[in-house]
Scaffold this motif. Structure first.
Motif, short mmCIF file in Angstrom:
data_model
loop_
_atom_site.label_atom_id
_atom_site.label_comp_id
_atom_site.label_asym_id
_atom_site.label_seq_id
_atom_site.Cartn_x
_atom_site.Cartn_y
_atom_site.Cartn_z
N LEU A 26 0.85 -1.18 0.00
CA LEU A 26 0.00 0.00 0.00
C LEU A 26 0.89 1.23 0.00
CD1 LEU A 26 -2.82 1.37 0.41
CD2 LEU A 26 -2.42 1.13 2.85
N LEU A 27 0.71 2.08 -0.99
CA LEU A 27 1.51 3.29 -1.11
C LEU A 27 0.58 4.49 -1.24
CD1 LEU A 27 4.31 4.65 -1.53
CD2 LEU A 27 4.00 4.23 -3.96
N LEU A 28 0.72 5.46 -0.35
CA LEU A 28 -0.04 6.71 -0.43
C LEU A 28 0.77 7.68 -1.27
CD1 LEU A 28 -2.30 8.66 0.33
CD2 LEU A 28 -1.16 9.03 2.51
N ASN A 29 0.30 7.93 -2.49
CA ASN A 29 1.02 8.79 -3.43
C ASN A 29 0.78 10.27 -3.16
OD1 ASN A 29 1.90 6.51 -5.05
ND2 ASN A 29 -0.19 6.41 -5.78
N LEU A 30 -0.47 10.60 -2.81
CA LEU A 30 -0.86 12.00 -2.70
C LEU A 30 -2.14 12.08 -1.89
CD1 LEU A 30 -0.63 14.97 -3.93
CD2 LEU A 30 -2.12 14.15 -5.72
N LEU A 115 -7.73 -8.74 -1.64
CA LEU A 115 -7.38 -7.80 -0.57
C LEU A 115 -7.61 -6.34 -0.96
CD1 LEU A 115 -4.05 -9.40 0.67
CD2 LEU A 115 -6.33 -9.59 1.69
N VAL A 116 -7.99 -6.10 -2.21
CA VAL A 116 -8.15 -4.72 -2.69
C VAL A 116 -9.27 -4.00 -1.94
CG1 VAL A 116 -8.81 -3.30 -4.68
CG2 VAL A 116 -7.12 -5.13 -4.94
N GLU A 117 -10.45 -4.61 -1.86
CA GLU A 117 -11.60 -3.93 -1.22
C GLU A 117 -11.33 -3.57 0.24
OE1 GLU A 117 -16.24 -4.67 -0.02
OE2 GLU A 117 -15.43 -5.83 -1.68
N PRO A 118 -10.84 -4.50 1.09
CA PRO A 118 -10.59 -4.08 2.48
C PRO A 118 -9.50 -3.03 2.61
CG PRO A 118 -10.02 -6.41 2.16
CD PRO A 118 -10.67 -5.94 0.91
N LEU A 119 -8.51 -3.07 1.75
CA LEU A 119 -7.48 -2.02 1.81
C LEU A 119 -8.07 -0.67 1.43
CD1 LEU A 119 -4.19 -3.61 0.44
CD2 LEU A 119 -4.64 -2.78 2.73
N LEU A 120 -8.88 -0.64 0.36
CA LEU A 120 -9.45 0.62 -0.10
C LEU A 120 -10.46 1.21 0.87
CD1 LEU A 120 -10.04 -0.05 -3.90
CD2 LEU A 120 -8.29 1.42 -2.86
N LEU A 121 -11.25 0.35 1.53
CA LEU A 121 -12.34 0.85 2.36
C LEU A 121 -12.05 0.82 3.86
CD1 LEU A 121 -15.34 -0.64 0.37
CD2 LEU A 121 -14.31 1.63 0.19
N VAL A 122 -10.90 0.27 4.25
CA VAL A 122 -10.54 0.25 5.67
C VAL A 122 -9.20 0.95 5.90
CG1 VAL A 122 -10.01 -1.21 7.67
CG2 VAL A 122 -11.86 -1.86 6.13
N GLU A 123 -8.14 0.44 5.30
CA GLU A 123 -6.81 0.98 5.57
C GLU A 123 -6.59 2.37 4.97
OE1 GLU A 123 -4.50 -0.08 7.72
OE2 GLU A 123 -6.05 -1.52 8.25
#
Length: 187
Positions: A26-30, A115-123
């Motif tokens: 998981l990388l936060l770009n902006l 794992l995409v959905e829980p990462l997008l909507l939780v993390e």
């Protein structure tokens, strides 16, 4: 000085091609404020009649969308709306303020598809939340009211609620006696 050379601290080979470190999951770009609105419909009279902290109703939503079809880069949007109602001189209530914030982040995900959905909507919203909380507190304080301090949000419960309701993820809540805002269903 000695002519003795010290051995390098790490003799291990690099992990990726050309010595690059492989990207994390998981990388936060902006991150950025996409939309911010603060209204005081009863100004300036509301400031003369306000005798106690207004009751604040909170609505919170999380949305995610891919930026490219089939890509792994997503925009995650945390939407927060705070409606404050104050006692009116005639015995009813009057709007004190309305604050709406849409705070977004651009994330790159390098994970398995399940794992995409829980990462997008939780993390992802969990990472954005402290910044959105600060913006909402600042704008309400700068608007002449006590700052709205959001309690931590249980994004796992919000995501599970969304999955159980078929995609209607909105938490509703109000202020407690300490002035903190807590969405319903989130302890």
């Amino acid at each position: 000085m000695s002519d003795t050379q010290l051995p390098p601290e790490n003799n291990a080979a690099p992990n990726g091609p050309n010595g690059a470190v492989p990207p994390g999951p998981l990388l936060l770009n902006l991150q950025y404020t996409k939309d911010l609105s603060f209204e005081v419909p009863g100004a300036p009279e509301i400031f003369a009649t306000l005798r106690e902290q207004p009751r604040i109703d909170l609505a919170l939503d999380v949305q995610a969308r891919p930026l490219q079809q089939g890509g792994n880069v997503y925009e995650v949007e945390l939407q927060i709306r705070a409606d404050a109602q104050a006692p009116a001189p005639n015995g009813g209530t009057q709007p004190a303020f309305i604050a709406e914030l849409s705070y977004c982040g651009i994330f790159t995900l390098n994970v398995e598809p399940n794992l995409v959905e829980p990462l997008l909507l939780v993390e992802c919203p969990r990472l954005l939340f402290p910044f959105a909380r600060n913006i909402l507190a600042d704008v309400t304080r700068d608007g002449g009211f006590p700052p709205v301090m959001l309690s931590p949000i249980d994004f796992v419960a919000l995501w599970q609620s969304r999955r159980g309701q078929g995609g209607a993820p909105q938490a509703q809540g109000g202020t407690g006696p300490d002035g903190f805002v807590s969405p319903a269903g989130n302890a």
